[in-house]
Design a protein around this motif. Structure first.
Motif, PDB file in Angstrom:
ATOM      1  N   GLU A   1       0.823  -1.210   0.000  1.00 49.62           N
ATOM      2  CA  GLU A   1       0.000   0.000   0.000  1.00 49.62           C
ATOM      3  C   GLU A   1       0.856   1.259   0.000  1.00 49.62           C
ATOM      4  O   GLU A   1       0.528   2.239  -0.651  1.00 49.62           O
ATOM      5  CB  GLU A   1      -0.933  -0.004   1.208  1.00 49.62           C
ATOM      6  N   ASP A   2       1.954   1.248   0.751  1.00 50.77           N
ATOM      7  CA  ASP A   2       2.790   2.437   0.906  1.00 50.77           C
ATOM      8  C   ASP A   2       4.233   2.083   0.556  1.00 50.77           C
ATOM      9  O   ASP A   2       4.916   1.395   1.322  1.00 50.77           O
ATOM     10  CB  ASP A   2       2.686   2.940   2.350  1.00 50.77           C
ATOM     11  N   LEU A   3       4.700   2.545  -0.610  1.00 52.40           N
ATOM     12  CA  LEU A   3       6.051   2.224  -1.056  1.00 52.40           C
ATOM     13  C   LEU A   3       7.121   2.732  -0.093  1.00 52.40           C
ATOM     14  O   LEU A   3       8.090   2.017   0.192  1.00 52.40           O
ATOM     15  CB  LEU A   3       6.302   2.790  -2.458  1.00 52.40           C
TER      16      LEU A   3
ATOM     17  N   TRP B   1       6.932   1.721  -9.091  1.00 52.24           N
ATOM     18  CA  TRP B   1       7.509   0.540  -8.467  1.00 52.24           C
ATOM     19  C   TRP B   1       8.989   0.754  -8.214  1.00 52.24           C
ATOM     20  O   TRP B   1       9.605   1.642  -8.796  1.00 52.24           O
ATOM     21  CB  TRP B   1       7.258  -0.721  -9.300  1.00 52.24           C
TER      22      TRP B   1
ATOM     23  N   ARG C   1       3.068  -0.488  -6.248  1.00 52.82           N
ATOM     24  CA  ARG C   1       1.946   0.144  -5.562  1.00 52.82           C
ATOM     25  C   ARG C   1       0.713  -0.699  -5.857  1.00 52.82           C
ATOM     26  O   ARG C   1       0.390  -0.950  -7.006  1.00 52.82           O
ATOM     27  CB  ARG C   1       1.794   1.567  -6.091  1.00 52.82           C
TER      28      ARG C   1
END
Length: 122
Positions: A80-82, A106, A121
């Protein structure tokens, strides 16, 4: 007509199966396979997917993005959160190559045995 094959396992060569399994267990939360040992370790996902790690003498890690030693395979994980996932993976011992072809969608990392993998993501 397709065979309707279901992927059930992925196995990575590495110098230390227990260490690499521990890295991926901490990163993914997957459960350890009860028959893991020094030569072959594994993780189980609830839906039956198995990720294995097998000892290979003189393992040569991929040299991504240089293809002197090809990667041959890489894994992709949706997060959800890179930024949050990146920080945690770096704490666990992942590497982050300078070459990042994914832009903001990504990111490429390497596990402790040198295998490239991506966070997308999702």
């Amino acid at each position: 007509m397709p065979l309707h094959m279901k992927l059930t396992a992925i196995t990575l060569d590495c110098p230390d199966p227990q260490a690499l399994a521990a890295f991926y267990q901490q990163a993914t939360g997957l459960g350890p396979h009860p028959k893991s040992d020094a030569e072959f370790a594994g993780l189980n996902r609830e839906d039956g997917l198995f990720i294995g790690f097998q000892r290979v003498d003189d393992h040569r890690p991929p040299s991504w993005p240089d293809q002197t030693v090809p990667q041959q395979l890489h894994l992709c994980f949706a997060v959800e959160d890179l930024d949050e996932a990146e920080a945690r993976l770096l704490e666990l011992g992942a590497g982050k190559p300078d070459h990042q072809p994914g832009g903001s969608g990504w990111r490429v990392f390497t596990d402790p045995a040198g295998h490239p993998f991506c966070l997308v993501r999702g």
